[in-house]
Scaffold this active site. Structure first.
Site: not given
Ligand SMILES: *Cc1c(COP(=O)(O)O)cnc(C)c1O
Length: 398
Positions: A117, A189, A214
């Site tokens: 990311y 992640d 998300k």
């Molecule tokens: C959006 C995202 C994040 C970060 O999340 P936020 O809540 O926007 O800070 C981390 N990892 C991935 C893969 C993402 O798509």
């Protein structure tokens, strides 16, 4: 509270993190708006000080360190992913920053996937390096070959699979096996898969991060992060998150918990629609490649099939060469695939991506522009019509 240990994941998503019998029969847990917590006696205040100093964090001492609302959400995600406890943060990037800084000090070495990311890459470049951490990017396909990159000072291996923008799969168990042997902490992640499609801790990972912004919250209306930890990883991550000021707001946590209840259903529909659109796109002359590990001919498909229980609605597309005018003609006038960052909500989105700007271990080459699509919960026929009209505009602009 009912014993949830015998239930399957779809049931856990509905019943974890709430206790109607302990809450006047009310189905959902209450929202605690809290800064101050009152202690009835000095003795009890001292007890909470000892609890905090030992890192147990069982009791509630102050809003920043969490409330019963925070704990309900942490317990629910921990039940879904398996693990000891979880730590809520203000956003996904906060969970990444807290987890990395929990285990890294000046002079340590971090191995981090090249397809990660973008803002996480920027955190490594702009902050970790400034504080004396050595950073090496590894190609996502490395698998057990990561052994050659270990240094005596390697403390953390960071995984994101499939990677952001390019959706390449990484062999998680091959990497965590080597890390366990060496006492290296692994952080992953898991946002693309969500706790429904993959459980990192069951594959040897120590800290699993979800941007609850998300899929977990699922309605494009809040920011929140969560890190699920093994017992050994919990105290360092909790101390770092609390000590750095990364806490979540009570209403956002409540809404994320509300979103979680429909996550299993939503993920199934996201996968179905994304698969249908991805297959349709593969048949289009404008498309060079579709990047989605759930497709049988995707290079990451074997790993995805072996380790994952499903796929999300997020995938990449590489177009054949076209002009910027053609590209804009397609994207500027979409009715359903609106142009915007983030994903995981109920609605479809599209965004142009520039993966080659974010690679250093391995070059990323593509014949034309790249896009990232999020297949929302709309009727798939309507989404395909939207894309068909987009390609017609692209052709007309030639
Ligand atoms: C959006 C995202 C994040 C970060 O999340 P936020 O809540 O926007 O800070 C981390 N990892 C991935 C893969 C993402 O798509």
């Amino acid at each position: 509270m009912i014993d949830l240990s015998e239930f399957k994941r779809d049931t856990l998503a509905l019943h974890a993190g709430r206790d109607p019998d302990g809450n006047h029969g009310v189905v959902n847990p209450p929202v605690y708006h809290c800064s101050t917590v009152i202690f009835p006696t000095v003795e009890i205040l001292l007890e909470t000080r000892r609890d905090r100093a030992s890192g147990a964090y069982v009791g509630f001492t102050y809003g920043r360190e969490g409330t019963p609302t925070t704990r309900a959400f942490e317990d629910a995600i921990t039940a879904l992913e398996g693990g000891y406890r979880a730590v809520v943060t203000s956003c996904g990037l906060g969970a990444i920053a807290a987890s990395l800084t929990a285990f890294l000090s000046a002079g340590d070495h971090l191995l981090i996937v090249d397809s990660l990311y973008g803002p996480a890459r920027a955190f490594c470049e702009d902050f970790l390096k400034k504080f004396g951490v050595e950073v090496t990017y590894y190609p996502p396909s490395i698998g057990a070959g990561i052994e050659a990159l270990f240094q005596p000072n390697t403390r953390v291996v960071y995984i994101e699979s499939p990677g952001s923008l390019t959706f390449e799969m990484t062999d998680v168990p091959a990497i965590t096996k080597l890390c366990r042997q060496r006492g290296v902490t692994t952080i992953m992640d898991n946002t693309w898969a969500s706790p429904i499609c993959f459980q990192p801790l069951k594959h040897g990972v120590d800290v699993s991060i979800n941007a609850a912004t998300k899929y977990i919250s699922g309605h494009s209306d809040l920011m929140l992060g969560i890190a699920v930890c093994t017992e050994a990883a919990f105290i360092p991550v909790k101390k770092t998150a609390s000590g750095s000021g990364y806490c979540g707001g009570p209403d956002d946590i409540y809404m994320a918990l509300r979103g979680l209840r429909t996550l299993p259903l939503r993920m199934k529909r996201h996968q179905e629609t994304a698969t249908r659109i991805a297959l349709w796109l593969q048949g289009r002359p404008e498309v060079a490649r579709v990047l989605y590990p759930a497709l049988p001919d995707d290079p990451g498909h074997a790993i995805w099939k072996r380790d994952y229980d499903g796929a999300s609605g997020l995938f990449g597309v590489v177009l054949n060469a076209c002009t910027e005018t053609q590209f804009a003609a397609m994207l500027d006038h979409m009715s359903l695939f609106r142009l915007g960052y983030s994903w995981g909500g109920y609605e479809s989105l599209v965004v142009p991506t520039y993966p080659s700007d974010l690679r250093s271990a391995e070059k990323w080459v593509a014949p034309g522009p790249s896009l990232r699509f999020h297949a929302g919960l709309e009727d798939p026929d309507d989404l395909i019509l939207d894309l068909e009209r987009g390609f017609a505009r692209l052709a007309q602009a030639a």
